[in-house]
Design a protein around this motif. Structure first.
Motif, PDB file in Angstrom:
ATOM      1  N   LYS A 272      43.948  21.627 -35.736  1.00 27.81           N
ATOM      2  CA  LYS A 272      42.895  20.859 -35.321  1.00 27.81           C
ATOM      3  C   LYS A 272      43.253  19.366 -35.524  1.00 27.81           C
ATOM      4  CE  LYS A 272      38.982  24.053 -35.918  1.00 27.81           C
ATOM      5  NZ  LYS A 272      37.575  24.284 -36.575  1.00 27.81           N
ATOM      6  N   PRO A 274      45.007  15.907 -35.660  1.00 24.26           N
ATOM      7  CA  PRO A 274      46.144  15.480 -35.351  1.00 24.26           C
ATOM      8  C   PRO A 274      47.250  14.978 -36.424  1.00 24.26           C
ATOM      9  CG  PRO A 274      44.587  13.963 -34.588  1.00 24.26           C
ATOM     10  CD  PRO A 274      43.956  15.260 -35.276  1.00 24.26           C
ATOM     11  N   LYS A 300      51.922  12.736 -26.106  1.00 25.26           N
ATOM     12  CA  LYS A 300      50.716  12.989 -25.288  1.00 25.26           C
ATOM     13  C   LYS A 300      50.606  14.388 -24.786  1.00 25.26           C
ATOM     14  CE  LYS A 300      48.202  11.049 -21.321  1.00 25.26           C
ATOM     15  NZ  LYS A 300      48.195   9.868 -20.349  1.00 25.26           N
ATOM     16  N   ALA A 303      49.497  16.658 -27.594  1.00 26.54           N
ATOM     17  CA  ALA A 303      48.078  16.729 -27.871  1.00 26.54           C
ATOM     18  C   ALA A 303      47.332  17.326 -27.010  1.00 26.54           C
ATOM     19  CB  ALA A 303      47.798  15.174 -27.984  1.00 26.54           C
ATOM     20  N   ASN A 304      47.925  17.313 -25.754  1.00 21.54           N
ATOM     21  CA  ASN A 304      47.053  17.899 -24.668  1.00 21.54           C
ATOM     22  C   ASN A 304      47.255  19.583 -24.743  1.00 21.54           C
ATOM     23  OD1 ASN A 304      45.965  15.768 -23.148  1.00 21.54           O
ATOM     24  ND2 ASN A 304      47.855  15.527 -21.831  1.00 21.54           N
ATOM     25  N   ARG A 306      47.746  21.102 -27.604  1.00 18.42           N
ATOM     26  CA  ARG A 306      46.841  21.629 -28.908  1.00 18.42           C
ATOM     27  C   ARG A 306      45.390  21.459 -28.310  1.00 18.42           C
ATOM     28  NH1 ARG A 306      46.706  17.279 -31.662  1.00 18.42           N
ATOM     29  NH2 ARG A 306      45.167  18.231 -33.235  1.00 18.42           N
ATOM     30  N   LYS A 307      45.051  20.623 -27.401  1.00 16.29           N
ATOM     31  CA  LYS A 307      43.406  20.820 -26.919  1.00 16.29           C
ATOM     32  C   LYS A 307      43.120  22.018 -26.260  1.00 16.29           C
ATOM     33  CE  LYS A 307      42.751  15.769 -26.751  1.00 16.29           C
ATOM     34  NZ  LYS A 307      42.644  14.514 -25.721  1.00 16.29           N
ATOM     35  N   CYS A 313      39.953  21.546 -31.188  1.00 13.86           N
ATOM     36  CA  CYS A 313      41.061  20.500 -31.589  1.00 13.86           C
ATOM     37  C   CYS A 313      40.444  19.097 -31.542  1.00 13.86           C
ATOM     38  CB  CYS A 313      42.169  20.709 -30.867  1.00 13.86           C
ATOM     39  SG  CYS A 313      43.425  19.669 -30.803  1.00 13.86           S
ATOM     40  N   ARG A 314      40.764  18.218 -32.451  1.00 15.17           N
ATOM     41  CA  ARG A 314      40.407  17.038 -32.439  1.00 15.17           C
ATOM     42  C   ARG A 314      41.517  16.059 -31.837  1.00 15.17           C
ATOM     43  NH1 ARG A 314      38.326  19.162 -37.321  1.00 15.17           N
ATOM     44  NH2 ARG A 314      39.876  18.199 -38.626  1.00 15.17           N
ATOM     45  N   SER A 315      40.981  15.079 -31.350  1.00 18.28           N
ATOM     46  CA  SER A 315      42.228  14.171 -30.692  1.00 18.28           C
ATOM     47  C   SER A 315      43.083  13.264 -31.520  1.00 18.28           C
ATOM     48  CB  SER A 315      41.329  13.124 -29.788  1.00 18.28           C
ATOM     49  OG  SER A 315      40.523  13.748 -28.914  1.00 18.28           O
TER      50      SER A 315
END
Length: 315
Positions: A272, A274, A300, A303-304, A306-307, A313-315
């Motif tokens: 969750k 980063p 980037k 991160a996308n 993971r979301k 998931c947190r940014s």
């Protein structure tokens, strides 16, 4: 009159079978659509009682009609080529269901799902769980005794169709999918490692899920293993073990270490958060003897991904 459930409706029927999925997969098979047609809306409820197909519209496969035709409550897909042998399940009198390998090919062809979704679905169908369509389900999935499909069978069905829309996308998805996952979160962890870097995955190969390691006195399963490197990831879920179980796991890992394995524990917050996820990847890369300098564009995409995959998931 018969109907043949396909696409997302076939998937819903298989998921709804829950603990009885083994019995469902043992039903006779066919590749013939003789007598199949699209029911009208009034017929649907009577035909689908007990199958757990609740989502509308219902997707059905027919041997004739337009390629794709939508009517009230029903989407009719015309079968435009000869179906692979034994690709339809005869689940009840007058009701056929597309096999797991056929339905995922159909979903790829429809264009309604992308590479990541296909990899996630393929890993589910080739694992020992199925997502639970019951929204009140506590865990969100049902354990099953054995997988309903395999990556080889999906690939074989795809090959039988020759050139088709979505074929390249599905092949990429199958390259990143895994077999033998025991839960949705094991699949999430695996896909973060195996999906190509073009979609934000690490692009690792050689991953084996729930790999059996013989320690001499017994054997242990490593959640996600790189057998050639003797490196493993162990996923610890939200409701992680009681003290007694935790102690057994510690002794288990000691035995694995004694066999030359390096085990990295992964907690939900490692996926969750980063910063913690970056540390996890850094630790794994060092353990594997690899170096990487990810650029901003890749980070980037990562991160996308993971979301998309990791709940909360947190940014």
């Amino acid at each position: 009159m018969s109907i043949c459930l396909c696409d997302i409706s076939a998937l819903e029927a298989i998921r709804s079978s829950g603990k009885l999925v083994g019995e469902l997969m043992d039903h006779p098979r066919t590749s013939s659509l003789d007598g199949c047609r699209a029911p009208n809306a009034a017929e649907l409820d009577d035909l689908l009682v007990g199958l757990g197909v609740r989502t509308r519209p219902v997707h059905v496969l027919t041997p004739e009609g337009s390629s794709t035709h939508r009517q009230l409550g029903v989407v009719r897909h015309r079968c435009t080529c000869r179906l692979p042998r034994a690709s339809l399940l005869k689940v009840e009198e007058g009701i056929l269901v597309a096999s797991p390998e056929l339905l995922i090919v159909q979903m790829a062809e429809s264009g309604n799902v992308d590479e990541v979704e296909l990899a996630q679905l393929a890993s589910e169908l080739c694992g020992t769980y199925l997502l639970d369509p019951n929204k009140e389900s506590w865990e969100g999935f049902t354990d099953i005794d054995k997988a309903v499909c395999s990556l080889a069978r999906i690939g074989g069905t795809l090959g039988a169709f020759g050139k088709m829309r979505g074929a390249t996308k599905l092949r990429r998805a199958l390259a990143g999918a895994v077999e033998g996952s025991h839960s949705p979160m094991e699949t999430v962890l695996a896909l973060l490692m195996t999906l190509p870097r073009s979609v934000g995955g690490m692009g690792f190969s050689g991953v084996v899920m729930n790999y059996k390691v013989n320690t001499g006195n017994s054997y242990y399963l490593v959640d996600l293993a790189f057998p050639k490197l003797r490196v493993g990831l162990e996923y610890n879920g939200l409701q992680y073990h009681a003290i007694e179980q935790s102690a057994r796991d510690d002794r288990r890992q000691n035995e694995l270490i004694g066999q030359g394995w390096t085990i990295i524990n992964v907690w939900i917050d490692d996926l969750k958060d980063p910063v913690k996820f970056a540390r996890l990847i850094s630790s794994l890369m060092r353990t594997m003897g690899r170096r990487t300098r990810p650029g901003d564009a890749f980070l980037k995409r990562q991160a996308n991904l993971r979301k998309r995959l990791v709940p909360g998931c947190r940014s």
